[in-house]
Design a protein around this motif. Structure first.
Motif, short mmCIF file in Angstrom:
data_model
loop_
_atom_site.label_atom_id
_atom_site.label_comp_id
_atom_site.label_asym_id
_atom_site.label_seq_id
_atom_site.Cartn_x
_atom_site.Cartn_y
_atom_site.Cartn_z
N ASP A 159 -2.69 16.70 -16.75
CA ASP A 159 -1.81 17.30 -15.86
C ASP A 159 -2.10 16.72 -14.16
OD1 ASP A 159 0.68 18.36 -16.58
OD2 ASP A 159 -0.62 20.30 -16.97
N SER A 160 -3.43 16.56 -14.13
CA SER A 160 -4.03 15.99 -12.84
C SER A 160 -4.15 14.49 -12.90
CB SER A 160 -5.22 17.01 -12.62
OG SER A 160 -6.27 16.79 -13.48
N TRP A 161 -4.02 13.69 -13.95
CA TRP A 161 -4.49 12.53 -13.83
C TRP A 161 -3.62 11.65 -13.46
CZ3 TRP A 161 -3.07 8.41 -17.50
CH2 TRP A 161 -3.90 7.24 -17.51
N TYR A 172 3.49 11.95 -13.78
CA TYR A 172 3.37 12.17 -15.39
C TYR A 172 2.56 13.48 -15.70
CZ TYR A 172 4.78 7.20 -15.88
OH TYR A 172 5.01 5.89 -16.05
N GLY A 173 3.58 14.15 -16.42
CA GLY A 173 2.76 15.59 -16.80
C GLY A 173 2.27 15.37 -18.16
N ALA A 174 1.47 16.38 -18.34
CA ALA A 174 0.59 16.49 -19.70
C ALA A 174 1.52 16.21 -21.12
CB ALA A 174 0.28 17.79 -20.06
N ASP A 175 2.90 16.66 -21.20
CA ASP A 175 3.82 16.28 -22.20
C ASP A 175 4.09 14.56 -22.14
OD1 ASP A 175 4.01 19.20 -23.27
OD2 ASP A 175 5.54 19.19 -22.08
N ASP A 176 4.15 14.17 -20.98
CA ASP A 176 4.47 12.61 -21.07
C ASP A 176 3.33 11.76 -21.65
OD1 ASP A 176 6.94 13.05 -19.69
OD2 ASP A 176 6.11 13.50 -17.92
N ARG A 225 -4.67 19.32 -21.67
CA ARG A 225 -3.55 19.31 -21.01
C ARG A 225 -3.88 19.44 -19.45
NH1 ARG A 225 1.58 20.31 -22.75
NH2 ARG A 225 1.75 20.22 -25.13
N ALA A 226 -5.05 20.26 -19.26
CA ALA A 226 -5.27 20.59 -17.79
C ALA A 226 -5.70 19.14 -17.13
CB ALA A 226 -6.29 21.42 -17.67
N GLU A 227 -6.65 18.51 -17.73
CA GLU A 227 -7.11 17.13 -17.46
C GLU A 227 -5.88 16.21 -17.14
OE1 GLU A 227 -10.42 13.64 -18.12
OE2 GLU A 227 -10.64 15.79 -18.97
#
Length: 278
Positions: free
Chosen positions: A214-216, A220-224, A210-212
């Motif tokens: 979220d910042s990619w 777009y967030g991690a859930d997406d 998730r952390a990676e």
């Protein structure tokens, strides 16, 4: 149909031959080179990749057809087939990044005209070559996918769609439902068995990705991204299950990852190949 796995190499440097040998050692079936200004010239890089390896297939993913004169392209393809020992696979598309055409001083035609040029190029290649190598056509529009359904051996998807109101070559991620619709569109027109390739945009082989994620990708967030069919994320065992589920839903049996994911994705390939396929 057996699984195949490819890696897209985007830089030619003093370590290029070693990277190609490492890709083959890891079990990749195909080494591909993109066709973008600022990236390696595809044909010499493809020949170099074949010279460094003994089994792996090679090819462009994908050539921008409007960059090329068809007669000269036929010459390049024929020579490359010979120099690679028949391990060459021809990937083509109609072009999608206007700024590259502008930088090259080439006209940026409307999509319909670019697709027509791709079709006429393929016609001339068939006329000039003794035999066309395995053909991959990549795209997302009705026009390109209709052409691919008629002519290609392999259909290439990147899971990207043009962002509304943005310059050509600015993309959003397609949803799983949107990608499934595109696959169904091809299947509804094809009259033979086809291989389906997915260009994976990101691999995060971690217990908690998730952390990676979220910042990619801005917006777009991690859930997406965890739900996105263009992304593989999670532990190796989970990603191997994703490979199988995406085969079941979309029919993908050929996956390509980018060079930064080459090492991390290799254990996934080993695990997938160790499992029986339906």
């Amino acid at each position: 149909m057996d699984y195949r796995f490819g890696v897209s190499l985007r830089a030619v440097d003093g370590q290029f031959a070693a990277k190609c040998r490492r890709a083959e050692e890891l079990g990749y079936d195909v080494i591909t080179i993109p066709d973008h200004l600022g990236a390696p010239a595809p044909f010499p890089a493809i020949v170099a990749a074949a010279a460094a390896t003994g089994r792996t297939h090679v090819g462009p993913l994908v050539l921008n057809a409007p960059f090329y004169n068809p007669a000269l392209l036929a010459r390049d393809v024929e020579s490359t087939v010979q120099l690679t020992g028949g391990r060459f696979e021809l990937g083509v598309g109609s072009g999608h990044m206007k700024r590259e055409f502008d930088d090259a001083g080439l006209p940026w035609w409307p999509a319909k005209q670019r697709i027509a040029y791709l079709e006429s190029t393929l016609t001339e290649l068939r006329e000039r070559l003794p035999e066309l190598p395995p053909l991959l056509i990549a795209g997302n529009s009705d026009g390109v996918l209709s052409l691919a359904a008629r002519q290609a051996d392999i259909i290439g998807f990147a899971g990207l769609k043009q962002a509304p109101g943005e310059p050509p070559g600015t993309f959003d991620l397609a949803t799983a439902d949107e990608l499934a619709e595109r696959v169904a569109f091809v299947r509804g027109q094809a009259e033979r068995e086809l291989e389906f390739n997915m260009l994976i945009q990101k691999v995060v082989a971690q217990e908690d990705p998730r952390a990676e994620l979220d910042s990619w990708l801005p917006g777009y967030g991690a859930d997406d991204l965890l739900a996105a069919p263009q992304i593989f994320a999670g532990p190796v065992e989970h990603i191997a299950e994703q490979v199988q589920r995406r085969r079941e839903r979309f029919g993908f049996t050929y996956y390509t990852v980018f060079e930064p994911a080459m090492e991390d994705f290799a254990p996934v390939m080993d695990l997938v190949r160790s499992r029986p396929t339906a």
